[in-house]
Design an enzyme around this catalytic site. Structure first.
Site, short mmCIF file in Angstrom:
data_model
loop_
_atom_site.label_atom_id
_atom_site.label_comp_id
_atom_site.label_asym_id
_atom_site.label_seq_id
_atom_site.Cartn_x
_atom_site.Cartn_y
_atom_site.Cartn_z
N GLU A 117 -5.12 0.29 0.56
CA GLU A 117 -4.90 -1.14 0.72
C GLU A 117 -5.18 -1.90 -0.57
OE1 GLU A 117 -3.28 -1.70 3.20
OE2 GLU A 117 -4.31 -1.58 5.12
N HIS B 271 0.82 -1.22 0.00
CA HIS B 271 0.00 0.00 0.00
C HIS B 271 0.85 1.26 0.00
CE1 HIS B 271 -0.26 -0.01 4.72
NE2 HIS B 271 0.75 0.73 4.34
P1 PGA Z 1 6.41 2.11 8.00
O1 PGA Z 1 5.00 2.14 7.28
O2 PGA Z 1 7.16 3.30 7.48
O3 PGA Z 1 6.11 2.25 9.48
O4 PGA Z 1 7.06 0.84 7.63
C1 PGA Z 1 4.93 2.36 5.92
C2 PGA Z 1 3.50 2.31 5.43
O5 PGA Z 1 2.69 1.56 5.99
O6 PGA Z 1 3.19 2.99 4.45
#
Ligand code: PGA
Length: 258
Positions: free
Chosen positions: A143, A138
């Site tokens: 999603e 995503h």
């Molecule tokens: P993260 O999340 O930087 O905490 O890995 C990225 C995202 O879900 O877009």
């Protein structure tokens, strides 16, 4: 589409910060699209350093954040409002009135989403959009299954995202199920995009985004349709790419890579 693979998270973060700074030097009233999560933290840290030590000026900058959890008040320690204040805004000279973050507590989500899209347009559109990537591919909270033409709206999180983000909460049960997020279509309208990814847990999603088919099952793959996107990766996040040698060869032929 450009792919740069660096040796460390610090290098990715500093390179991204240099690109943001370059944008602000050439356009002091630039509109930035900002992301939350653990990935951009190093970039924000470097931007704060640049502000403090090199007078990087945010006074005329406008920012639009990608997303927010539905149901969390601004003051909640896991809200993205709180995250942005703590990790960037309170350390630089940005004007609070130039900060836009989706509301997780509005009583009329449809009206809010329409208003948010209008504000982006009114500010002249996003000059530079920063993105992370979820382990399910995503971007923002778009999603798998999100329309690649989607606009700002409410989105139900996947179980995988809830599990991934549970590390920030006391338990997975506390992670909100709904988010308000810019759409893929909204993101694709940014003039320039940088997607940052580090760590082996992002390798599959990154490979899908860069080398897989364009599909709503991996919304980051829609960036293949964008004409100015840079993927800044560490070796672990680039681990499942097939064309790594070629990307590195391109970089070696570029005398002034950023
Ligand atoms: P993260 O999340 O930087 O905490 O890995 C990225 C995202 O879900 O877009």
């Amino acid at each position: 589409m450009e792919v740069i693979i660096q040796d460390s998270y610090e290098e990715i973060s500093c390179q991204a910060a240099r690109i943001v700074a370059r944008t602000l030097y050439s356009k002091p009233n630039a509109v930035l699209g900002l992301a939350t999560g653990s990935t951009p933290l190093g970039m924000y840290k470097e931007l704060i350093r640049m502000h403090q030590e090199e007078a990087l000026d945010f006074s005329r900058v406008t920012t639009f954040n990608l997303d927010e959890y539905v149901g969390l008040r601004k003051q909640h320690s896991q809200s993205y409002h709180y995250f942005m204040q703590e990790n960037l805004f309170k350390h630089v000279n940005i004007s609070q009135q130039n900060i836009y973050i989706p509301s997780g507590t509005t009583n009329n989500y449809q009206a809010f989403c329409d208003w948010y899209e209008q504000q982006i347009e009114k500010c002249g559109g996003i000059d530079l959009q920063i993105l992370g990537i979820g382990s399910d591919g995503h971007v923002a909270f778009n999603e798998p299954g999100s329309s690649l033409g989607s606009r700002t709206r409410i989105k139900t999180l996947t179980k995988q995202t809830i599990e991934d983000n549970a590390r920030f909460f006391d338990s997975a049960d506390e992670v909100p199920v709904y988010s308000i997020t810019m759409g893929v279509g909204t993101i694709l309208e940014a003039r320039q995009i940088i997607l940052l990814a580090n760590g082996a847990n992002k390798a599959k999603a990154v490979a899908g985004a860069i080398e897989g088919p364009v599909t709503s099952m991996c919304t980051a793959s829609a960036l293949q349709m964008h004409r100015d996107t840079l993927f800044l990766l560490d070796h672990e996040a680039a681990g499942d790419l097939k064309m790594t040698e070629y990307y590195q060869w391109i970089q070696s032929k570029m005398p002034d890579s950023p």
